[in-house]
Design an enzyme around this catalytic site. Sequence first.
Site, PDB file in Angstrom:
ATOM      1  CB  CYS A   8       2.799  23.030 -22.897  1.00  0.00           C
ATOM      2  SG  CYS A   8       4.145  24.051 -22.100  1.00  0.00           S
ATOM      3  CB  SER A  10       0.828  19.670 -29.510  1.00  0.00           C
ATOM      4  OG  SER A  10       1.923  20.086 -29.491  1.00  0.00           O
TER       5      SER A  10
HETATM    6  P1  4NP Z   1       2.173  24.823 -25.743  1.00  0.00           P
HETATM    7  O1  4NP Z   1       2.794  25.814 -24.690  1.00  0.00           O
HETATM    8  O2  4NP Z   1       1.925  25.743 -26.963  1.00  0.00           O
HETATM    9  O3  4NP Z   1       1.096  24.035 -25.425  1.00  0.00           O
HETATM   10  O4  4NP Z   1       3.577  24.064 -26.153  1.00  0.00           O
HETATM   11  C1  4NP Z   1       3.505  26.945 -24.779  1.00  0.00           C
HETATM   12  C2  4NP Z   1       4.980  26.758 -24.711  1.00  0.00           C
HETATM   13  C3  4NP Z   1       6.024  27.977 -25.098  1.00  0.00           C
HETATM   14  C4  4NP Z   1       5.227  29.321 -25.093  1.00  0.00           C
HETATM   15  C5  4NP Z   1       3.972  29.422 -25.169  1.00  0.00           C
HETATM   16  C6  4NP Z   1       3.174  28.456 -25.045  1.00  0.00           C
HETATM   17  N1  4NP Z   1       6.241  30.177 -25.295  1.00  0.00           N
HETATM   18  O5  4NP Z   1       5.842  31.508 -25.534  1.00  0.00           O
HETATM   19  O6  4NP Z   1       7.498  30.082 -25.249  1.00  0.00           O
END
Ligand code: 4NP
Length: 153
Positions: A8, A10
Amino acid sequence: MVCLGNICRSPVAEGVLRSKIEKLNLPVEVDSAGTSNYHIGECPDRRSILSAHRNGIDISGFRARQFTVTDFDAFDLILSMDMRNLENILKLARNENDIRKVQLLLEYSHPGKKLNVPDPYFGGEEGFNTVFSLINNACDKLVENIKNQLQAS
Ligand code: 4NP
């Protein structure tokens, strides 16, 4: 650029910084990773791809990978999207030199505020617009900073 899943926040940060670096033709390598192994090999979240696309940036070819200790050797600057991931990056640091490389991305736009790029994963579309805008503003400052450092060196 580092977040939790590398799907999301990075990837957006990588795409935004890469685009600004390329526009100025600066000799800088940009990459992103997640502290978790949850989404290794996956493409960015559809909502991140869309928010980047709306701003003329294509991140659809990126694939998630996990941050590893070798990233401390490969990169001069390791920018975390939030404090939780910053703490997890620091757990892998081997020495003072590694520790010095790690910062919060939003320190560039909001110095001293310890502000996080909020995790948009479980929210709606609007969260992804907020993420893009926070990242874009911080990267404007970051690129200025990098440009000045390159000129001074
Ligand atoms: P990111 O968002 O850290 O910005 O890529 C997330 C993507 C997946 C999850 C949490 C946050 N997850 O819990 O799967």
